[in-house]
Design a protein around this motif. Structure first.
Motif, PDB file in Angstrom:
ATOM      1  N   ARG A 124      53.994  42.764  34.727  1.00  0.00           N
ATOM      2  CA  ARG A 124      55.239  42.541  33.988  1.00  0.00           C
ATOM      3  C   ARG A 124      55.296  43.430  32.735  1.00  0.00           C
ATOM      4  N   THR A 125      54.163  43.551  32.043  1.00  0.00           N
ATOM      5  CA  THR A 125      54.117  44.422  30.865  1.00  0.00           C
ATOM      6  C   THR A 125      54.379  45.872  31.272  1.00  0.00           C
ATOM      7  N   TYR A 126      53.785  46.292  32.374  1.00  0.00           N
ATOM      8  CA  TYR A 126      53.984  47.648  32.885  1.00  0.00           C
ATOM      9  C   TYR A 126      55.468  47.920  33.146  1.00  0.00           C
ATOM     10  N   LEU A 127      56.137  47.013  33.865  1.00  0.00           N
ATOM     11  CA  LEU A 127      57.546  47.207  34.188  1.00  0.00           C
ATOM     12  C   LEU A 127      58.419  47.177  32.936  1.00  0.00           C
ATOM     13  N   THR A 128      58.099  46.277  32.017  1.00  0.00           N
ATOM     14  CA  THR A 128      58.874  46.187  30.773  1.00  0.00           C
ATOM     15  C   THR A 128      58.820  47.504  30.015  1.00  0.00           C
ATOM     16  N   HIS A 129      57.643  48.085  29.909  1.00  0.00           N
ATOM     17  CA  HIS A 129      57.504  49.301  29.100  1.00  0.00           C
ATOM     18  C   HIS A 129      57.948  50.552  29.847  1.00  0.00           C
ATOM     19  N   ARG A 130      57.986  50.494  31.169  1.00  0.00           N
ATOM     20  CA  ARG A 130      58.694  51.538  31.911  1.00  0.00           C
ATOM     21  C   ARG A 130      60.166  51.530  31.517  1.00  0.00           C
ATOM     22  N   THR A 138      43.716  41.156  26.743  1.00  0.00           N
ATOM     23  CA  THR A 138      44.043  42.217  25.779  1.00  0.00           C
ATOM     24  C   THR A 138      44.152  43.570  26.473  1.00  0.00           C
ATOM     25  N   ILE A 139      43.194  43.869  27.345  1.00  0.00           N
ATOM     26  CA  ILE A 139      43.238  45.139  28.081  1.00  0.00           C
ATOM     27  C   ILE A 139      44.488  45.213  28.952  1.00  0.00           C
ATOM     28  N   ALA A 140      44.810  44.109  29.646  1.00  0.00           N
ATOM     29  CA  ALA A 140      45.997  44.090  30.504  1.00  0.00           C
ATOM     30  C   ALA A 140      47.260  44.336  29.696  1.00  0.00           C
ATOM     31  N   CYS A 141      47.359  43.712  28.530  1.00  0.00           N
ATOM     32  CA  CYS A 141      48.563  43.842  27.698  1.00  0.00           C
ATOM     33  C   CYS A 141      48.717  45.253  27.145  1.00  0.00           C
ATOM     34  N   VAL A 142      47.658  45.774  26.521  1.00  0.00           N
ATOM     35  CA  VAL A 142      47.759  47.081  25.867  1.00  0.00           C
ATOM     36  C   VAL A 142      47.877  48.200  26.903  1.00  0.00           C
TER      37      VAL A 142
END
Length: 319
Positions: free
Chosen positions: A235-241, A294-298
């Motif tokens: 979800r973080t990946y898609l959001t920041h894309r 933390t690693i997943a988020c950043v």
């Protein structure tokens, strides 16, 4: 039985909810919707293949139901289908797990449209009582957790060119967890076929078309999740894309910044957990999970923006 005078003071509003296997929480959501004050409710459910009690619950609360094949669902055009079915001029979009915090949620949202320039409005999100300490803190700091209402507009298209990426993001912030649209604004700006973050795409187009957007802090929904690490990363990946695609905004622009971000984020989060989490057992659990979270988020932030910048973005189903 309400009097004619009372009925004339009520505001008609449609509520559209896309669903799939919504579970028992869905009944809590609908029970809180049908007791909303100051409105005449038109409830529309667009379901994409539920196999649980979702449809039975929707029927119980008087929803008009449209069923679509699961493979046709996407966050944009599915909502368009629901809005097209809505009978009223103001249409509220909600997710199946966003519970109205009070009987005045819809009344507060609809009031934003007293201003004829407002094309869209969105509500504040409050974490569920059983949410963990990081979720509660993060939602309180998010743009959808602010305590002060505001109305935003774009003076002219030249102003957009002069904005920094973060300023563009802040201007366009919008959230379909609980939002409302003027059907007139939607008529010329559909969501379209959008796999993710259809809300911030729509808000940008609405601002560019001259509509104003309102954030209504008095309108609150209870909404938060306890998700697995893999889902958090995706979800973080898609959001920041999407943030890079729409605003060229990158929160973690380089790998070096990502490595530093992991260190500082872990340190800040662990400090918060140590001072706010009362349970020693949960602190121990956090100590085991937090490095991976933390690693997943950043890295989700870094890789999402990087892939979009390089034209290598990946779509992920089920988010």
């Amino acid at each position: 039985m309400p009097s004619d005078k009372t009925m004339s003071s009520l505001r008609p509003v449609s509520v559209v909810i896309p669903t799939k296997n919504a579970g028992q929480l869905f009944e809590e959501v609908l029970a809180a919707l049908v007791v909303q004050q100051g409105v005449i409710l038109d409830l529309v459910v667009v379901d994409s293949g539920s196999r649980d009690q979702t449809l039975a619950i929707a029927k119980k609360y008087g929803a008009r139901i449209t069923e679509i094949p699961p493979h046709t669902f996407n966050h944009g055009s599915t909502r368009d289908q629901g809005i097209a079915l809505a009978k009223q001029d103001v249409v509220v979009l909600m997710t199946q797990d966003a519970t109205p915090e009070s009987p005045y949620l819809l009344q507060h949202l609809v009031a934003a449209f007293d201003d004829p320039k407002v094309g869209g409005a969105y509500a504040r999100q409050i974490p569920r009582p059983d949410a963990d300490v990081l979720t509660k803190r993060n939602l309180g700091l998010a743009m959808t957790g602010r305590l002060v209402s505001e109305v935003r507009s774009l003076p002219n298209l030249a102003a957009w060119q002069n904005m920094q990426p973060y300023e563009r993001f802040a201007l366009c912030n919008f959230d379909n967890v609980c939002s409302a649209l003027r059907k007139q604004a939607w008529a010329s700006i559909h969501f379209g076929k959008v796999a993710f973050a259809e809300d911030i795409e729509w808000s940008r187009k609405a601002l560019e078309a001259g509509w104003h957007l309102a954030y209504v802090a008095e309108a609150c929904v209870i909404h938060s999740h306890d998700r697995p690490l893999r889902y958090d990363f995706q979800r973080t990946y898609l959001t920041h894309r999407k943030l890079y695609e729409q605003y060229q905004f990158s929160t973690v622009p380089t790998l070096l910044r990502a490595l530093g971000g992991i260190y500082y984020t872990f340190r800040a989060d662990w400090h918060h957990i140590r001072h706010t989490e009362p349970s020693r057992k949960r602190k121990l659990k956090w100590l085991c999970v937090l490095p991976f979270l933390t690693i997943a988020c950043v890295m989700g932030q870094y890789i999402g923006a990087r892939d979009e910048r390089l034209g290598k973005g990946k779509d992920i189903a089920g988010i």
